[in-house]
Scaffold this motif. Structure first.
Motif, PDB file in Angstrom:
ATOM      1  N   GLN A   1       0.829  -1.207   0.000  1.00 47.41           N
ATOM      2  CA  GLN A   1       0.000   0.000   0.000  1.00 47.41           C
ATOM      3  C   GLN A   1       0.862   1.256   0.000  1.00 47.41           C
ATOM      4  OE1 GLN A   1      -3.172   0.207   2.847  1.00 47.41           O
ATOM      5  NE2 GLN A   1      -4.099  -1.721   2.204  1.00 47.41           N
ATOM      6  N   VAL A   2       1.977   1.207   0.702  1.00 49.81           N
ATOM      7  CA  VAL A   2       2.907   2.338   0.692  1.00 49.81           C
ATOM      8  C   VAL A   2       3.528   2.491  -0.683  1.00 49.81           C
ATOM      9  CG1 VAL A   2       4.991   3.316   1.738  1.00 49.81           C
ATOM     10  CG2 VAL A   2       3.378   2.020   3.147  1.00 49.81           C
ATOM     11  N   GLU A   3       3.906   1.383  -1.278  1.00 47.93           N
ATOM     12  CA  GLU A   3       4.581   1.421  -2.576  1.00 47.93           C
ATOM     13  C   GLU A   3       3.633   1.794  -3.712  1.00 47.93           C
ATOM     14  OE1 GLU A   3       6.512  -2.355  -2.927  1.00 47.93           O
ATOM     15  OE2 GLU A   3       8.221  -1.723  -1.709  1.00 47.93           O
ATOM     16  N   LYS A   4       2.341   1.530  -3.556  1.00 53.08           N
ATOM     17  CA  LYS A   4       1.387   1.920  -4.597  1.00 53.08           C
ATOM     18  C   LYS A   4       1.310   3.438  -4.736  1.00 53.08           C
ATOM     19  CE  LYS A   4      -1.875  -1.951  -4.916  1.00 53.08           C
ATOM     20  NZ  LYS A   4      -3.262  -2.392  -4.668  1.00 53.08           N
ATOM     21  N   LEU A   5       1.343   4.121  -3.597  1.00 56.38           N
ATOM     22  CA  LEU A   5       1.299   5.582  -3.629  1.00 56.38           C
ATOM     23  C   LEU A   5       2.646   6.180  -3.987  1.00 56.38           C
ATOM     24  CD1 LEU A   5      -0.910   6.572  -0.555  1.00 56.38           C
ATOM     25  CD2 LEU A   5      -1.442   6.892  -2.961  1.00 56.38           C
ATOM     26  N   HIS A   6       3.712   5.499  -3.582  1.00 59.94           N
ATOM     27  CA  HIS A   6       5.051   6.052  -3.776  1.00 59.94           C
ATOM     28  C   HIS A   6       5.998   4.974  -4.310  1.00 59.94           C
ATOM     29  CE1 HIS A   6       3.761   9.699  -1.806  1.00 59.94           C
ATOM     30  NE2 HIS A   6       3.214   8.940  -0.890  1.00 59.94           N
ATOM     31  N   PRO A   7       5.989   4.759  -5.628  1.00 62.42           N
ATOM     32  CA  PRO A   7       6.835   3.729  -6.239  1.00 62.42           C
ATOM     33  C   PRO A   7       8.322   3.940  -5.956  1.00 62.42           C
ATOM     34  CG  PRO A   7       5.212   4.560  -7.805  1.00 62.42           C
ATOM     35  CD  PRO A   7       5.178   5.461  -6.615  1.00 62.42           C
ATOM     36  N   GLN A   8       8.701   5.167  -5.539  1.00 63.00           N
ATOM     37  CA  GLN A   8      10.107   5.429  -5.261  1.00 63.00           C
ATOM     38  C   GLN A   8      10.631   4.543  -4.145  1.00 63.00           C
ATOM     39  OE1 GLN A   8       7.714   7.664  -5.593  1.00 63.00           O
ATOM     40  NE2 GLN A   8       8.380   9.533  -6.599  1.00 63.00           N
ATOM     41  N   HIS A   9       9.718   3.967  -3.352  1.00 63.81           N
ATOM     42  CA  HIS A   9      10.165   3.076  -2.286  1.00 63.81           C
ATOM     43  C   HIS A   9      10.705   1.772  -2.857  1.00 63.81           C
ATOM     44  CE1 HIS A   9       9.062   5.253   1.251  1.00 63.81           C
ATOM     45  NE2 HIS A   9       7.839   5.460   0.830  1.00 63.81           N
ATOM     46  N   SER A  10      10.217   1.368  -4.030  1.00 62.82           N
ATOM     47  CA  SER A  10      10.571   0.077  -4.591  1.00 62.82           C
ATOM     48  C   SER A  10      11.952   0.126  -5.233  1.00 62.82           C
ATOM     49  CB  SER A  10       9.541  -0.346  -5.650  1.00 62.82           C
ATOM     50  OG  SER A  10       8.258  -0.404  -5.073  1.00 62.82           O
ATOM     51  N   GLY A  11      12.774  -0.850  -4.881  1.00 60.81           N
ATOM     52  CA  GLY A  11      14.081  -0.987  -5.526  1.00 60.81           C
ATOM     53  C   GLY A  11      15.056   0.115  -5.187  1.00 60.81           C
ATOM     54  N   ALA A  12      14.763   0.899  -4.175  1.00 62.90           N
ATOM     55  CA  ALA A  12      15.678   1.979  -3.801  1.00 62.90           C
ATOM     56  C   ALA A  12      15.716   2.081  -2.285  1.00 62.90           C
ATOM     57  CB  ALA A  12      15.210   3.302  -4.401  1.00 62.90           C
ATOM     58  N   GLN A  13      16.799   2.597  -1.772  1.00 66.17           N
ATOM     59  CA  GLN A  13      16.922   2.749  -0.329  1.00 66.17           C
ATOM     60  C   GLN A  13      15.945   3.816   0.161  1.00 66.17           C
ATOM     61  OE1 GLN A  13      20.844   3.702   0.988  1.00 66.17           O
ATOM     62  NE2 GLN A  13      20.348   3.534   3.161  1.00 66.17           N
TER      63      GLN A  13
ATOM     64  N   TYR B   1       8.862  13.719  -2.397  1.00 68.34           N
ATOM     65  CA  TYR B   1       7.693  13.064  -2.959  1.00 68.34           C
ATOM     66  C   TYR B   1       6.791  12.480  -1.878  1.00 68.34           C
ATOM     67  CZ  TYR B   1      10.505   8.924  -1.960  1.00 68.34           C
ATOM     68  OH  TYR B   1      11.272   7.971  -1.333  1.00 68.34           O
ATOM     69  N   GLY B   2       7.181  12.605  -0.592  1.00 71.56           N
ATOM     70  CA  GLY B   2       6.516  11.837   0.441  1.00 71.56           C
ATOM     71  C   GLY B   2       5.484  12.552   1.266  1.00 71.56           C
ATOM     72  N   SER B   3       4.871  13.600   0.732  1.00 71.70           N
ATOM     73  CA  SER B   3       3.910  14.345   1.545  1.00 71.70           C
ATOM     74  C   SER B   3       2.744  13.479   2.000  1.00 71.70           C
ATOM     75  CB  SER B   3       3.385  15.551   0.765  1.00 71.70           C
ATOM     76  OG  SER B   3       2.691  15.125  -0.391  1.00 71.70           O
ATOM     77  N   LYS B   4       2.423  12.426   1.242  1.00 66.82           N
ATOM     78  CA  LYS B   4       1.366  11.510   1.640  1.00 66.82           C
ATOM     79  C   LYS B   4       1.877  10.077   1.758  1.00 66.82           C
ATOM     80  CE  LYS B   4      -2.643  14.185   0.206  1.00 66.82           C
ATOM     81  NZ  LYS B   4      -3.833  14.264  -0.669  1.00 66.82           N
ATOM     82  N   CYS B   5       3.168   9.951   1.966  1.00 69.69           N
ATOM     83  CA  CYS B   5       3.744   8.635   2.221  1.00 69.69           C
ATOM     84  C   CYS B   5       3.551   8.315   3.699  1.00 69.69           C
ATOM     85  CB  CYS B   5       5.222   8.625   1.869  1.00 69.69           C
ATOM     86  SG  CYS B   5       6.087   7.143   2.444  1.00 69.69           S
ATOM     87  N   TYR B   6       2.796   7.275   3.996  1.00 67.05           N
ATOM     88  CA  TYR B   6       2.453   6.966   5.383  1.00 67.05           C
ATOM     89  C   TYR B   6       3.699   6.749   6.230  1.00 67.05           C
ATOM     90  CZ  TYR B   6       0.323   4.662   9.413  1.00 67.05           C
ATOM     91  OH  TYR B   6      -0.062   4.330  10.688  1.00 67.05           O
ATOM     92  N   LYS B   7       4.643   5.994   5.721  1.00 65.15           N
ATOM     93  CA  LYS B   7       5.854   5.722   6.494  1.00 65.15           C
ATOM     94  C   LYS B   7       6.615   7.011   6.787  1.00 65.15           C
ATOM     95  CE  LYS B   7      10.117   3.005   6.486  1.00 65.15           C
ATOM     96  NZ  LYS B   7      10.949   2.021   5.747  1.00 65.15           N
TER      97      LYS B   7
END
Length: 332
Positions: free
Chosen positions: A196-208, A218-224
């Motif tokens: 669910q986090v990655e759906k909103l913010h694909p930048q989480h995938s495959g990157a630190q 990009y994380g204004s609405k990234c829950y984490k």
């Protein structure tokens, strides 16, 4: 009173018995924003596995939560509504609803329509934005507004984790517990599936992920990211050194949820000699099953049995006067 303020929280069963808990869980867990898998798979999973196998345990947990006044989530929100109505001095009328269960959002909207309000401000009671809570609430109200032909202008407060008055209100409760008298402080948030986090913010995938250390552009609405930022703001306001606190996530349904898990972190801290722990739960503005039962009962019992000396929960904002003042600022 042409303005209306609608407070919306997740919800609670009407009573702590199996029929009521089942009526509550069915629409909750079948919500496509809560369990975001294909429709048929969700129906089979929820109605064929989760509810039948978890109903007895969930009912027992609600029995432990219940008080002589009923569900804390409901009576605190009703009291908060009444205090806000008194505090508003006629500027707006406050209504209360639950996304699932009673009082329903539909009933609240019908009352707002009947009273001919021309402006509706909706406050989903979730400090950090998430699709399973905030977005689900927004979509539900948008759909019902069309169905009921609500003509008022509707706006939403989609999150308020960094609002100074929210931070100030929660800090008041933290300081009342003297946080620096404990060996460690845990900021525990409701968990979410990583997908669910990655759906909103694909930048989480495959990157630190940098969310643990700073708020990404990009994380204004990234829950984490917002959970970690909430923690930094509260820790700074409460004068808690960064070495003396940790962030964790509770209420997981699988291992593929945000980590570290609160219960596992507690055991790790205990193994490191931290026997007095203060727990803050800033994802919850009202004490509920996750705070009163999960943290203050289940986690505390496990911690003490394993050799811990003290585990204390910082109570949530509930219907406190400083929360009333904070909401007044947030909605404006």
């Amino acid at each position: 009173m042409r303005k209306a303020l609608l407070l919306v929280n997740v919800g609670t069963p009407d009573r702590p018995d199996k029929p009521s808990v089942k009526r509550f869980l069915k629409p909750f867990l079948n919500d496509k924003y809560v369990i975001d898998i294909p429709w048929l798979a969700r129906k089979l999973l929820v109605n064929g596995i989760i509810i039948p196998f978890r109903l007895n345990n969930s009912t027992e947990l609600y029995k432990r939560l219940w008080t002589s006044k009923g569900s804390p989530l409901l009576y605190h929100q009703n009291s908060l509504r009444d205090k806000l109505n008194h505090h508003s001095k006629g500027e707006y009328t406050v209504y209360s609803a639950m996304r699932y269960g009673n009082p329903s959002v539909e009933k609240a909207l019908l009352e707002i329509k009947k009273n001919k309000h021309t402006e509706i401000k909706v406050l989903p009671m979730y400090p950090q934005y998430a699709t399973s809570t905030t977005l689900s609430t927004i979509k539900n109200i948008e759909s019902l507004s069309k169905k009921l032909k609500i003509e008022a202008d509707i706006s939403f407060v989609d999150q308020f984790y960094n609002h100074p008055k929210f931070i100030e209100a929660f800090t008041t409760n933290i300081l009342a517990k003297q946080p620096n008298s404990y060996d460690h402080v845990i900021f525990s948030y409701h968990g979410l599936p990583i997908r669910q986090v990655e759906k909103l913010h694909p930048q989480h995938s495959g990157a630190q992920c940098i969310c643990e250390k700073q708020m990404p552009d990009y994380g204004s609405k990234c829950y984490k990211a917002t959970c970690y930022q909430t923690t930094r703001l509260l820790a700074a306001a409460s004068n808690i050194d960064s070495k003396n606190y940790s962030v964790s996530f509770q209420s997981r349904l699988s291992k593929n949820w945000l980590t570290p898990f609160t219960d596992e972190l507690l055991m790790k801290l205990l193994a490191d000699g931290k026997k007095k722990i203060l727990v803050v739960a800033p994802a919850f503005v009202t004490d509920c099953l996750e705070t009163i039962v999960e943290i203050s009962y289940e986690y505390e019992q496990d911690f003490l049995k394993a050799g811990g000396e003290k585990l204390t929960l910082v109570e949530s904002l509930n219907d406190s006067d400083h929360w009333v003042k904070a909401i007044t600022n947030i909605i404006n």
